[in-house]
Design an enzyme around this catalytic site. Structure first.
Site, PDB file in Angstrom:
ATOM      1  N   LYS A  20       0.842  -1.202   0.000  1.00 37.39           N
ATOM      2  CA  LYS A  20       0.000   0.000   0.000  1.00 37.39           C
ATOM      3  C   LYS A  20       0.881   1.258   0.000  1.00 37.39           C
ATOM      4  CE  LYS A  20      -0.248  -0.017   5.039  1.00 37.39           C
ATOM      5  NZ  LYS A  20      -1.008  -0.497   6.205  1.00 37.39           N
TER       6      LYS A  20
ATOM      7  N   TYR B 155      20.429  27.994   9.754  1.00 31.87           N
ATOM      8  CA  TYR B 155      19.361  28.862  10.267  1.00 31.87           C
ATOM      9  C   TYR B 155      19.404  28.930  11.778  1.00 31.87           C
ATOM     10  CZ  TYR B 155      17.057  28.883   5.691  1.00 31.87           C
ATOM     11  OH  TYR B 155      16.750  29.057   4.379  1.00 31.87           O
TER      12      TYR B 155
HETATM   13  C1  LIG Z   1      -0.339  -1.550   6.915  1.00 31.43           C
HETATM   14  C2  LIG Z   1      -0.960  -2.805   7.380  1.00 31.43           C
HETATM   15  C3  LIG Z   1      -0.181  -3.956   7.560  1.00 31.43           C
HETATM   16  C4  LIG Z   1       1.339  -3.967   7.443  1.00 31.43           C
HETATM   17  O1  LIG Z   1       1.880  -3.413   8.618  1.00 31.43           O
HETATM   18  P1  LIG Z   1       3.454  -3.407   8.937  1.00 31.43           P
HETATM   19  O2  LIG Z   1       3.518  -3.062  10.375  1.00 31.43           O
HETATM   20  O3  LIG Z   1       4.065  -2.355   8.066  1.00 31.43           O
HETATM   21  O4  LIG Z   1       3.969  -4.766   8.658  1.00 31.43           O
HETATM   22  C5  LIG Z   1      -0.827  -5.132   7.911  1.00 31.43           C
HETATM   23  N1  LIG Z   1      -2.164  -5.157   8.097  1.00 31.43           N
HETATM   24  C6  LIG Z   1      -2.947  -4.071   7.941  1.00 31.43           C
HETATM   25  C7  LIG Z   1      -4.408  -4.175   8.147  1.00 31.43           C
HETATM   26  C8  LIG Z   1      -2.371  -2.854   7.584  1.00 31.43           C
HETATM   27  O5  LIG Z   1      -3.135  -1.768   7.442  1.00 31.43           O
END
Ligand SMILES: *Cc1c(COP(=O)(O)O)cnc(C)c1O
Length: 297
Positions: A33, A263
Site C-alpha cells: 500500500k 538557520y
Molecule cells: C499496513 C498494514 C499492515 C502492514 O503493517 P506493517 O507493520 O508495516 O507490517 C498489515 N495489516 C494491515 C491491516 C495494515 O493496514
C-alpha cells in the site's frame, strides 16, 4: 541533485527472510500500500511476485487497479476499501475486498448478485484496536454469512494495536478475542481458507500463536522492524533497509572555530571545521526537526 535508490535484491532478500522466519505452512502476504511505503508499488510488486508472493495488499481499489494495469497477476487484498463506487472496480479487476461490517457484507452480496458474480472477501474483526473491523460476535456473523450466495468468506483477519509492546497484555487479549470468534464459526462448520492477524512485529519477534496461516508483512519488506518495548524475546528476523536517499555535495569549505552554521545559528564550530553543503533541503523532505541533529554519510 538529490534522489533515492531502491535495491531490488534487498527487497527480494527481505521477502525471502520473512518467508523463512514464518516457515512453509504460513503464507506471506506482501503489503504494498501507499506506493509500497514510498518504494514504488509496481516495482516492489514485481520483485516479490517473482520471488513467489501469491498475495499482495493495498489500501484502496485505485492502488489495486494500478497493479493490474501493470500486469500483476497475484491475488490482491484491498484492506481499507469502503467507497461504494469502487465496487465495480473490485469485480472488474479481481481485487479481493476486506469487509469491515455486516452491512457492508450485505451490500457486497447485493452488488455481486446484481452482476451474477462470485465475490470472495476477507472479513475483518475488530478484536480490540478500535479502528476498522466488525465488533459483532460469532452468531451474528454466521447469520450474515448464511444470507450470502455470491459473497464468499475466504479469510478472517484482525489487526494488532500494540504488537511490539511486551509490557502490555493487549496483543494476548486481541488474540483471545479473535480466536473466540474463529472457534464459534468453526463449530458451525465455517472454516475460511485464510486466518491472519500479524503484521511485521509479531513475525519479527516470533510470536507464532499470532500467525494463523497467513501474515501481512509491510515494513519488514522495506527493511524495518519496530523497536520492542518491555520484556521482548530476541528479534528473529533479519531485514535491511532497501532505500537510500542520496544528494550531491554542493560545496566544501573551512570555517574557523566559533563560527555559526545554518538557520538560527543552530550549530557553532568548536574548532576549525571542514563543512560540506549537501543539496537536500526541507522542500525535498528533510525534516526541520533534524536541524543540528541528523547525520549522513
Ligand atoms: C499496513 C498494514 C499492515 C502492514 O503493517 P506493517 O507493520 O508495516 O507490517 C498489515 N495489516 C494491515 C491491516 C495494515 O493496514
Amino acid at each position: 541533485r538529490t534522489w533515492v535508490e531502491v535495491s531490488r535484491s534487498q527487497i527480494a532478500e527481505n521477502f525471502r527472510n520473512v518467508r523463512q522466519a514464518v516457515g512453509p505452512g504460513v503464507e506471506v502476504l506482501a503489503v504494498v500500500k501507499a506506493g509500497a511505503y514510498g518504494h514504488g508499488a509496481v516495482e516492489v510488486s514485481r520483485i516479490v511476485a517473482a520471488s513467489g508472493a501469491r498475495w499482495l495488499a493495498v489500501s484502496d481499489a485505485e492502488e489495486g487497479v494500478l497493479l493490474r494495469k501493470a500486469g500483476i497477476g497475484t491475488r490482491i487484498l484491498v484492506m481499507a476499501e469502503g467507497l461504494c463506487f469502487e465496487r465495480e472496480a473490485l469485480l472488474e479487476h479481481q481485487l479481493t475486498p476486506v469487509v469491515h461490517d455486516l452491512e457492508d457484507l450485505a451490500e457486497l452480496e447485493r452488488f455481486a448478485a446484481s452482476r451474477n458474480a462470485r465475490a470472495p472477501y476477507h472479513l475483518k474483526l475488530d478484536s480490540g484496536m478500535g479502528r476498522l473491523g466488525t465488533r459483532t460476535g460469532g452468531p451474528e456473523i454466521l447469520e450474515a454469512i448464511g444470507r450470502c450466495r455470491h459473497a464468499e468468506l475466504e479469510g478472517l483477519m484482525t489487526h494488532f494495536a500494540s504488537s511490539a509492546d511486551y509490557s502490555s497484555s493487549q496483543t494476548a487479549e486481541q488474540i483471545a478475542a479473535f480466536q473466540r470468534v474463529v472457534e464459534e464459526l468453526g463449530a458451525a462448520g465455517v472454516r475460511p481458507r485464510w486466518v491472519h492477524m500479524s503484521s511485521t512485529n509479531p513475525v519479527a519477534y516470533g510470536r507464532r500463536e499470532a500467525f494463523g496461516n497467513m501474515v501481512r508483512v509491510g515494513h519488514a519488506l522495506y527493511g524495518y522492524v519496530s523497536p520492542a518495548k518491555g520484556d521482548a524475546p530476541k528479534r528473529t528476523l533479519d531485514v535491511q533497509p532497501a532505500l537510500s536517499w542520496r544528494a550531491r555535495v554542493l560545496a566544501i569549505k573551512d570555517l574557523p572555530a566559533g563560527a555559526l552554521v545554518g538557520y538560527g545559528g543552530a550549530y557553532r564550530t568548536e574548532r576549525p571545521t571542514k563543512i560540506a553543503v549537501v543539496a537536500a533541503g526541507y522542500a525535498d523532505g528533510v525534516p526541520r526537526h533534524l536541524s543540528d541533529r541528523g547525520s549522513a554519510f
